[in-house]
Design a protein around this motif. Structure first.
Motif, PDB file in Angstrom:
ATOM      1  N   GLY A 263       0.936  -1.250   0.130  1.00 32.19           N
ATOM      2  CA  GLY A 263       0.080   0.020   0.176  1.00 32.19           C
ATOM      3  C   GLY A 263       0.957   1.342   0.022  1.00 32.19           C
ATOM      4  O   GLY A 263       0.160   2.444   0.140  1.00 32.19           O
ATOM      5  N   TYR A 264       2.106   1.228  -0.280  1.00 28.26           N
ATOM      6  CA  TYR A 264       2.941   2.257  -0.099  1.00 28.26           C
ATOM      7  C   TYR A 264       2.572   3.196  -1.468  1.00 28.26           C
ATOM      8  O   TYR A 264       2.372   2.840  -2.540  1.00 28.26           O
ATOM      9  CB  TYR A 264       4.353   2.060  -0.169  1.00 28.26           C
ATOM     10  CG  TYR A 264       5.516   3.256  -0.125  1.00 28.26           C
ATOM     11  CD1 TYR A 264       5.759   3.819   1.369  1.00 28.26           C
ATOM     12  CD2 TYR A 264       5.938   3.753  -1.270  1.00 28.26           C
ATOM     13  CE1 TYR A 264       6.616   4.789   1.209  1.00 28.26           C
ATOM     14  CE2 TYR A 264       6.792   4.920  -1.157  1.00 28.26           C
ATOM     15  CZ  TYR A 264       7.332   5.508   0.126  1.00 28.26           C
ATOM     16  OH  TYR A 264       8.170   6.171   0.285  1.00 28.26           O
ATOM     17  N   ARG A 265       2.418   4.591  -1.173  1.00 34.56           N
ATOM     18  CA  ARG A 265       1.992   5.455  -2.518  1.00 34.56           C
ATOM     19  C   ARG A 265       2.679   6.842  -2.233  1.00 34.56           C
ATOM     20  O   ARG A 265       2.234   7.840  -2.816  1.00 34.56           O
ATOM     21  CB  ARG A 265       0.372   5.578  -2.231  1.00 34.56           C
ATOM     22  CG  ARG A 265      -0.366   4.414  -2.422  1.00 34.56           C
ATOM     23  CD  ARG A 265      -0.226   3.758  -3.807  1.00 34.56           C
ATOM     24  NE  ARG A 265      -0.898   2.784  -4.101  1.00 34.56           N
ATOM     25  CZ  ARG A 265      -0.613   1.264  -3.867  1.00 34.56           C
ATOM     26  NH1 ARG A 265       0.528   1.123  -3.302  1.00 34.56           N
ATOM     27  NH2 ARG A 265      -1.520   0.310  -4.108  1.00 34.56           N
ATOM     28  N   ASN A 266       3.789   7.055  -1.598  1.00 31.10           N
ATOM     29  CA  ASN A 266       4.550   8.177  -1.505  1.00 31.10           C
ATOM     30  C   ASN A 266       5.587   8.055  -2.504  1.00 31.10           C
ATOM     31  O   ASN A 266       6.471   7.498  -2.508  1.00 31.10           O
ATOM     32  CB  ASN A 266       5.387   8.446  -0.158  1.00 31.10           C
ATOM     33  CG  ASN A 266       5.892   9.548  -0.153  1.00 31.10           C
ATOM     34  OD1 ASN A 266       6.207  10.407  -0.874  1.00 31.10           O
ATOM     35  ND2 ASN A 266       6.421   9.855   1.233  1.00 31.10           N
ATOM     36  N   PRO A 267       5.200   9.022  -3.540  1.00 25.15           N
ATOM     37  CA  PRO A 267       6.378   9.265  -4.847  1.00 25.15           C
ATOM     38  C   PRO A 267       7.566   9.793  -4.504  1.00 25.15           C
ATOM     39  O   PRO A 267       8.702   9.472  -5.201  1.00 25.15           O
ATOM     40  CB  PRO A 267       5.278   9.750  -5.771  1.00 25.15           C
ATOM     41  CG  PRO A 267       4.570  10.911  -4.929  1.00 25.15           C
ATOM     42  CD  PRO A 267       4.496  10.102  -3.830  1.00 25.15           C
ATOM     43  N   GLU A 268       7.690  10.424  -3.489  1.00 22.87           N
ATOM     44  CA  GLU A 268       8.944  11.500  -3.163  1.00 22.87           C
ATOM     45  C   GLU A 268      10.399  10.760  -3.223  1.00 22.87           C
ATOM     46  O   GLU A 268      11.367  11.045  -4.082  1.00 22.87           O
ATOM     47  CB  GLU A 268       8.958  12.174  -2.001  1.00 22.87           C
ATOM     48  CG  GLU A 268       7.684  13.548  -2.176  1.00 22.87           C
ATOM     49  CD  GLU A 268       8.130  14.379  -0.986  1.00 22.87           C
ATOM     50  OE1 GLU A 268       8.370  15.583  -1.333  1.00 22.87           O
ATOM     51  OE2 GLU A 268       7.898  13.927   0.067  1.00 22.87           O
ATOM     52  N   TRP A 269      10.314   9.695  -2.332  1.00 22.96           N
ATOM     53  CA  TRP A 269      11.726   9.053  -2.406  1.00 22.96           C
ATOM     54  C   TRP A 269      11.923   8.301  -3.699  1.00 22.96           C
ATOM     55  O   TRP A 269      13.141   8.002  -4.141  1.00 22.96           O
ATOM     56  CB  TRP A 269      11.832   8.447  -1.119  1.00 22.96           C
ATOM     57  CG  TRP A 269      12.100   8.972   0.066  1.00 22.96           C
ATOM     58  CD1 TRP A 269      11.505   9.396   1.020  1.00 22.96           C
ATOM     59  CD2 TRP A 269      13.289   9.800   0.323  1.00 22.96           C
ATOM     60  NE1 TRP A 269      12.047  10.064   2.184  1.00 22.96           N
ATOM     61  CE2 TRP A 269      13.198  10.567   1.722  1.00 22.96           C
ATOM     62  CE3 TRP A 269      14.768  10.035  -0.256  1.00 22.96           C
ATOM     63  CZ2 TRP A 269      14.214  11.193   2.251  1.00 22.96           C
ATOM     64  CZ3 TRP A 269      15.613  10.851   0.392  1.00 22.96           C
ATOM     65  CH2 TRP A 269      15.382  11.277   1.614  1.00 22.96           C
ATOM     66  N   LEU A 270      10.856   7.721  -4.131  1.00 22.94           N
ATOM     67  CA  LEU A 270      11.267   6.844  -5.441  1.00 22.94           C
ATOM     68  C   LEU A 270      11.733   7.801  -6.381  1.00 22.94           C
ATOM     69  O   LEU A 270      12.323   7.439  -7.400  1.00 22.94           O
ATOM     70  CB  LEU A 270       9.806   6.297  -5.820  1.00 22.94           C
ATOM     71  CG  LEU A 270       9.344   4.955  -4.819  1.00 22.94           C
ATOM     72  CD1 LEU A 270       7.974   4.643  -5.318  1.00 22.94           C
ATOM     73  CD2 LEU A 270      10.455   3.786  -5.062  1.00 22.94           C
ATOM     74  N   VAL A 286       8.556   1.149 -13.557  1.00 23.85           N
ATOM     75  CA  VAL A 286       7.736   1.875 -14.198  1.00 23.85           C
ATOM     76  C   VAL A 286       6.384   1.468 -13.832  1.00 23.85           C
ATOM     77  O   VAL A 286       5.608   2.466 -13.631  1.00 23.85           O
ATOM     78  CB  VAL A 286       7.895   1.420 -15.666  1.00 23.85           C
ATOM     79  CG1 VAL A 286       6.820   2.384 -16.547  1.00 23.85           C
ATOM     80  CG2 VAL A 286       9.349   1.895 -16.042  1.00 23.85           C
ATOM     81  N   ALA A 287       6.062   0.131 -13.531  1.00 23.50           N
ATOM     82  CA  ALA A 287       4.720  -0.291 -13.317  1.00 23.50           C
ATOM     83  C   ALA A 287       4.226   0.363 -11.922  1.00 23.50           C
ATOM     84  O   ALA A 287       3.475   0.833 -11.425  1.00 23.50           O
ATOM     85  CB  ALA A 287       4.742  -1.651 -13.429  1.00 23.50           C
ATOM     86  N   ALA A 288       5.336   0.433 -10.975  1.00 20.74           N
ATOM     87  CA  ALA A 288       5.303   0.871  -9.520  1.00 20.74           C
ATOM     88  C   ALA A 288       4.636   2.321  -9.674  1.00 20.74           C
ATOM     89  O   ALA A 288       3.839   2.718  -8.952  1.00 20.74           O
ATOM     90  CB  ALA A 288       6.587   0.496  -8.923  1.00 20.74           C
ATOM     91  N   MET A 289       5.365   2.945 -10.245  1.00 17.47           N
ATOM     92  CA  MET A 289       5.135   4.555 -10.587  1.00 17.47           C
ATOM     93  C   MET A 289       3.774   4.640 -11.095  1.00 17.47           C
ATOM     94  O   MET A 289       3.336   5.793 -10.894  1.00 17.47           O
ATOM     95  CB  MET A 289       6.353   5.084 -11.375  1.00 17.47           C
ATOM     96  CG  MET A 289       7.650   5.195 -10.554  1.00 17.47           C
ATOM     97  SD  MET A 289       7.473   5.722  -8.730  1.00 17.47           S
ATOM     98  CE  MET A 289       6.806   7.322  -9.122  1.00 17.47           C
ATOM     99  N   GLU A 290       3.319   3.760 -12.062  1.00 19.66           N
ATOM    100  CA  GLU A 290       2.171   4.159 -12.634  1.00 19.66           C
ATOM    101  C   GLU A 290       1.128   3.874 -11.560  1.00 19.66           C
ATOM    102  O   GLU A 290      -0.077   4.602 -11.434  1.00 19.66           O
ATOM    103  CB  GLU A 290       1.955   3.212 -13.703  1.00 19.66           C
ATOM    104  CG  GLU A 290       2.809   3.477 -14.898  1.00 19.66           C
ATOM    105  CD  GLU A 290       2.726   2.393 -16.142  1.00 19.66           C
ATOM    106  OE1 GLU A 290       2.053   1.286 -15.852  1.00 19.66           O
ATOM    107  OE2 GLU A 290       3.274   2.633 -17.119  1.00 19.66           O
ATOM    108  N   VAL A 291       1.093   2.750 -10.682  1.00 16.23           N
ATOM    109  CA  VAL A 291       0.164   2.493  -9.567  1.00 16.23           C
ATOM    110  C   VAL A 291       0.133   4.009  -8.755  1.00 16.23           C
ATOM    111  O   VAL A 291      -1.032   4.164  -8.306  1.00 16.23           O
ATOM    112  CB  VAL A 291       0.726   1.365  -9.090  1.00 16.23           C
ATOM    113  CG1 VAL A 291      -0.169   1.088  -7.343  1.00 16.23           C
ATOM    114  CG2 VAL A 291       0.460   0.176  -9.618  1.00 16.23           C
ATOM    115  N   ILE A 292       1.342   4.598  -8.412  1.00 18.93           N
ATOM    116  CA  ILE A 292       1.297   5.537  -7.486  1.00 18.93           C
ATOM    117  C   ILE A 292       0.684   6.689  -8.099  1.00 18.93           C
ATOM    118  O   ILE A 292      -0.144   7.503  -7.564  1.00 18.93           O
ATOM    119  CB  ILE A 292       2.603   5.719  -6.935  1.00 18.93           C
ATOM    120  CG1 ILE A 292       3.265   4.770  -5.974  1.00 18.93           C
ATOM    121  CG2 ILE A 292       2.640   7.218  -6.471  1.00 18.93           C
ATOM    122  CD1 ILE A 292       4.629   5.077  -5.611  1.00 18.93           C
TER     123      ILE A 292
END
Length: 316
Positions: A263-270, A286-292
């Motif tokens: 459930g992690y949804r913080n884009p900043e550190w990524l 890329v897929a993880a960032m799309e979810v976020i």
């Protein structure tokens, strides 16, 4: 726990309840934590500590829109609260709403509380990969408020991004010397996000054996510690970074996938951690960032709808 005992002795003490909410959150009891934060605010609607921690709690859960509503509602009662302004500003930054971030950060800077403006400006500089500016702001914040792990982490990353491994090692030796102890290194629970930076600096200066040992210790924290990135622990992102700086890309991507599944949804550190640069072209990243980003877009649309309907708390 001490927090539970304090509340038992004085169940109507809003600040004691807030401390209990933080304790519950640290131990993963998030539903109970939110209920306790709400009760603390119900008992004292002008308790800045309770309001700030409720908004921060929501941001840590990736619920940026709710954090904004909570903090903006409190401004009617606390119009001169820099911490509350800071919560709104940080939530809009994490939400990716540039125009509203610019508005609220301008209000915060105009307010004249240097610590909060330095933290906001430092994070923005780090996100935009301007390490010199980030270092200047974070060092100023640390001078004003020493000993804060939530300053240690981004400042260490800024030193690394600026290509200063020796300076970074000196900084960690001054702030968390146990991490660099040659005979018995130790990683405190709140130091997870320093491990990757320390390992990077040690690798850059040729001390790969100590870097390996630190990552081993840091990964143990990742297996056992609280997983709240903005809480000062940073286990979720720290675990991914630790694998990445050691060149273990597959392990890093597996850790990222688990983090998103949790459930992690913080884009900043990524987005801002240059330790994760080797992962950015990988399909899993890329897929993880799309979810976020899909979740952030949903929350921005929700706020826009509330604004059109006049449901957002009015500005003081």
């Amino acid at each position: 726990t001490l927090a539970e005992r304090a509340v038992a002795l004085d169940p109507l003490n809003s600040s004691s309840l807030t401390a209990l909410g933080l304790a519950y959150e640290m131990n993963g009891r998030t539903d109970e934590a939110e209920r306790i934060f709400d009760r603390a605010i119900e008992l004292s609607s002008t308790n800045m500590y309770a309001i700030r921690e409720k908004a921060t709690f929501l941001r840590r859960q990736g619920e940026y829109a709710r954090a904004i509503v909570t903090a903006q509602d409190a401004l009617a009662r606390l119009p001169d609260s820099a911490p509350v302004l800071g919560e709104i500003t940080q939530a809009y930054r994490q939400l990716g709403d540039t125009s509203r971030y610019d508005f609220w950060s301008g209000r915060l800077v105009d307010f004249g509380v240097s610590f909060y403006s330095d933290m906001v400006n430092g994070r923005m500089a780090l996100n935009e990969r301007r390490p010199g500016d980030a270092i200047r702001h974070f060092e100023a914040a640390l001078e004003e408020w020493p000993g804060r792990w939530d300053i240690f982490h981004p400042l260490a990353h800024a030193y690394a991004l600026n290509g200063q491994p020796e300076h970074l090692i000196d900084f960690i030796r001054a702030q968390a010397p146990e991490i660099l102890n040659r005979e018995r290194p130790a990683v405190p629970p709140q130091g997870a996000m320093l491990v990757a930076a320390a390992a990077w600096a040690l690798n850059e200066t040729g001390d790969t054996a100590h870097a390996d040992k630190l990552v081993e210790l840091g990964l143990e924290i990742a297996r056992t510690g609280p997983r709240h990135s903005d809480f000062g622990y940073g286990v979720e992102i720290g675990e991914i970074e630790m694998h990445a700086v050691q060149g273990n890309i597959r392990f890093a991507l597996d850790a990222l996938a688990q983090t998103i599944e949790d459930g992690y949804r913080n884009p900043e550190w990524l987005e801002s951690s240059h330790f994760l640069d080797p992962l950015r072209s990988e399909p899993e990243f890329v897929a993880a960032m799309e979810v976020i980003n899909e979740e952030l877009a949903r929350q921005r649309a929700e706020l826009e709808e509330m604004d059109r309907n006049g449901e957002l708390p009015p500005l003081p």
